[in-house]
Design a protein around this motif. Structure first.
Motif, PDB file in Angstrom:
ATOM      1  N   LEU A 192      48.154 -95.216  85.541  1.00 59.62           N
ATOM      2  CA  LEU A 192      49.175 -95.179  84.499  1.00 59.62           C
ATOM      3  C   LEU A 192      49.597 -93.762  84.150  1.00 59.62           C
ATOM      4  CD1 LEU A 192      47.818 -97.903  82.027  1.00 59.62           C
ATOM      5  CD2 LEU A 192      49.698 -98.127  83.655  1.00 59.62           C
ATOM      6  N   ASP A 193      48.604 -92.835  84.140  1.00 60.90           N
ATOM      7  CA  ASP A 193      48.872 -91.444  83.777  1.00 60.90           C
ATOM      8  C   ASP A 193      49.658 -91.375  82.469  1.00 60.90           C
ATOM      9  OD1 ASP A 193      48.908 -88.733  83.856  1.00 60.90           O
ATOM     10  OD2 ASP A 193      50.316 -88.543  85.519  1.00 60.90           O
ATOM     11  N   LEU A 194      49.061 -91.921  81.417  1.00 63.54           N
ATOM     12  CA  LEU A 194      49.746 -92.046  80.134  1.00 63.54           C
ATOM     13  C   LEU A 194      50.113 -90.703  79.515  1.00 63.54           C
ATOM     14  CD1 LEU A 194      47.667 -94.975  78.605  1.00 63.54           C
ATOM     15  CD2 LEU A 194      49.937 -95.075  79.642  1.00 63.54           C
ATOM     16  N   SER A 195      49.283 -89.705  79.732  1.00 67.56           N
ATOM     17  CA  SER A 195      49.587 -88.381  79.167  1.00 67.56           C
ATOM     18  C   SER A 195      50.882 -87.824  79.739  1.00 67.56           C
ATOM     19  CB  SER A 195      48.429 -87.418  79.443  1.00 67.56           C
ATOM     20  OG  SER A 195      47.262 -87.814  78.755  1.00 67.56           O
ATOM     21  N   SER A 196      51.049 -87.968  81.053  1.00 70.69           N
ATOM     22  CA  SER A 196      52.280 -87.480  81.688  1.00 70.69           C
ATOM     23  C   SER A 196      53.488 -88.278  81.227  1.00 70.69           C
ATOM     24  CB  SER A 196      52.154 -87.564  83.217  1.00 70.69           C
ATOM     25  OG  SER A 196      51.134 -86.696  83.675  1.00 70.69           O
ATOM     26  N   TYR A 197      53.293 -89.583  81.075  1.00 69.02           N
ATOM     27  CA  TYR A 197      54.394 -90.433  80.609  1.00 69.02           C
ATOM     28  C   TYR A 197      54.834 -90.013  79.205  1.00 69.02           C
ATOM     29  CZ  TYR A 197      56.959 -94.513  78.971  1.00 69.02           C
ATOM     30  OH  TYR A 197      57.922 -95.326  78.450  1.00 69.02           O
ATOM     31  N   SER A 198      53.862 -89.810  78.317  1.00 68.39           N
ATOM     32  CA  SER A 198      54.166 -89.416  76.944  1.00 68.39           C
ATOM     33  C   SER A 198      54.899 -88.075  76.915  1.00 68.39           C
ATOM     34  CB  SER A 198      52.871 -89.337  76.124  1.00 68.39           C
ATOM     35  OG  SER A 198      53.120 -88.836  74.828  1.00 68.39           O
ATOM     36  N   HIS A 199      54.423 -87.131  77.709  1.00 67.79           N
ATOM     37  CA  HIS A 199      55.043 -85.805  77.697  1.00 67.79           C
ATOM     38  C   HIS A 199      56.450 -85.846  78.283  1.00 67.79           C
ATOM     39  CE1 HIS A 199      55.537 -81.448  78.479  1.00 67.79           C
ATOM     40  NE2 HIS A 199      54.777 -81.342  77.412  1.00 67.79           N
ATOM     41  N   ALA A 200      56.669 -86.705  79.268  1.00 67.53           N
ATOM     42  CA  ALA A 200      58.015 -86.832  79.849  1.00 67.53           C
ATOM     43  C   ALA A 200      59.007 -87.366  78.821  1.00 67.53           C
ATOM     44  CB  ALA A 200      57.966 -87.748  81.071  1.00 67.53           C
ATOM     45  N   ARG A 201      58.571 -88.366  78.015  1.00 57.42           N
ATOM     46  CA  ARG A 201      59.452 -88.898  76.968  1.00 57.42           C
ATOM     47  C   ARG A 201      59.716 -87.822  75.907  1.00 57.42           C
ATOM     48  NH1 ARG A 201      58.570 -91.792  80.414  1.00 57.42           N
ATOM     49  NH2 ARG A 201      60.309 -90.536  81.148  1.00 57.42           N
TER      50      ARG A 201
END
Length: 297
Positions: free
Chosen positions: A110-119
């Motif tokens: 999922l790589d949630l940290s990267s997803y959050s930072h991209a948003r």
């Protein structure tokens, strides 16, 4: 309670005292998941849902105070440099508590940290700015936009779902687009004065509220700080209920860290995981959680 009584004395209003026990709050966690259709803000959702259900007994429509902090700069990340200048959403610096129950392979996928930072980065690019802003003004406008775009939407969704689930129509005056458009461009020095947040809003109501209410320290609602909300007896009561529901979760077992989840149920911040587990049991049909040791209330 003292502040309520002060308000009653000053405004001469008719008031009904609403109370919620820890047992009731715990029971409402299940309905809070149903109202939101997904795990949410746990005791925050449950207490607001219960409050709305009681208000509905006497009123069909109510006014609420959501969005004042977002547009008038009431949160610490508007004025504390270490929060305002962090590289990411200022209210979500650490997502470990939200992901501790997930399996390691799922986390990597999922790589949630990267997803959050991209948003976060996408939102910064969309932030409206004024010409000739200083670096500080530029950043503070970004924070204001992030709050309106993300944080405020979460609160509005929570208010809408908990109120409508209870058959109550909640109206949010501070979410009026005319107020938001106007206040967004008000200089920060008018919103924050002498170390006091939301100074502009306080000044606007100076002739309507007594000083002890006007300058009261922020006390977030509907968050509870009762020590019982994280105690083992509460975990135990949930475990007894969940144990009777365990028939398994082969459909989504791959999401869950089978070692961490039982341990997390014994931690003070157990509400989130319990609510997530409810969904596990609803949509699953094979055992996945090992038995917990008995915990006395």
């Amino acid at each position: 309670l003292p502040y309520v009584n002060c308000m009653l004395e000053h405004c001469k209003t008719s008031h009904t005292y609403l109370e919620c026990t820890q047992e009731t709050l715990a029971d409402m966690l299940y309905a809070a998941v149903d109202a939101k259709d997904m795990p949410g803000m746990t005791d925050v959702d449950a207490s607001l849902l219960y409050f709305c259900s009681l208000v509905k007994n006497q009123n069909k429509v109510t006014l609420t105070g959501e969005c004042a902090d977002e547009i008038f700069g009431g949160y610490p990340w508007f004025y504390r440099p270490e929060l305002m200048n962090r590289d990411g959403f200022p209210w979500s610096a650490d997502i470990d508590a939200r992901t501790a129950f997930l399996d390691d392979d799922v986390m990597k996928s999922l790589d949630l940290s990267s997803y959050s930072h991209a948003r976060y980065e996408e939102s910064l690019k969309k932030t409206p700015h004024l010409p000739d802003e200083t670096a500080e003004e530029y950043r503070r406008r970004e924070i204001a936009y992030l709050n309106i775009k993300w944080f405020m939407q979460t609160l509005l969704d929570r208010m809408d779902r908990t109120s409508m689930y209870s058959g109550l129509e909640a109206r949010v005056p501070f979410a009026d687009h005319r107020i938001i458009d106007y206040v967004y461009n008000v200089p920060w020095k008018m919103k924050y004065q002498n170390g006091v947040e939301k100074a502009l809003l306080r000044d606007a109501f100076r002739d309507l509220l007594p000083p002890e209410l006007l300058h009261r320290k922020k006390s977030p609602y509907p968050k509870t700080y009762h020590p019982g909300s994280g105690s083992l007896w509460l975990v135990h009561s949930f475990w007894l209920t969940l144990s009777s529901l365990i028939t398994g979760c082969k459909n989504i077992i791959f999401l869950c860290d089978r070692k961490n989840t039982p341990v997390l149920l014994l931690c003070p911040g157990c509400f989130l995981y319990i609510m997530i587990l409810k969904l596990f049991y609803v949509f699953s049909d094979t055992p996945c959680i090992p038995a917990l040791r008995s915990v006395s209330p």
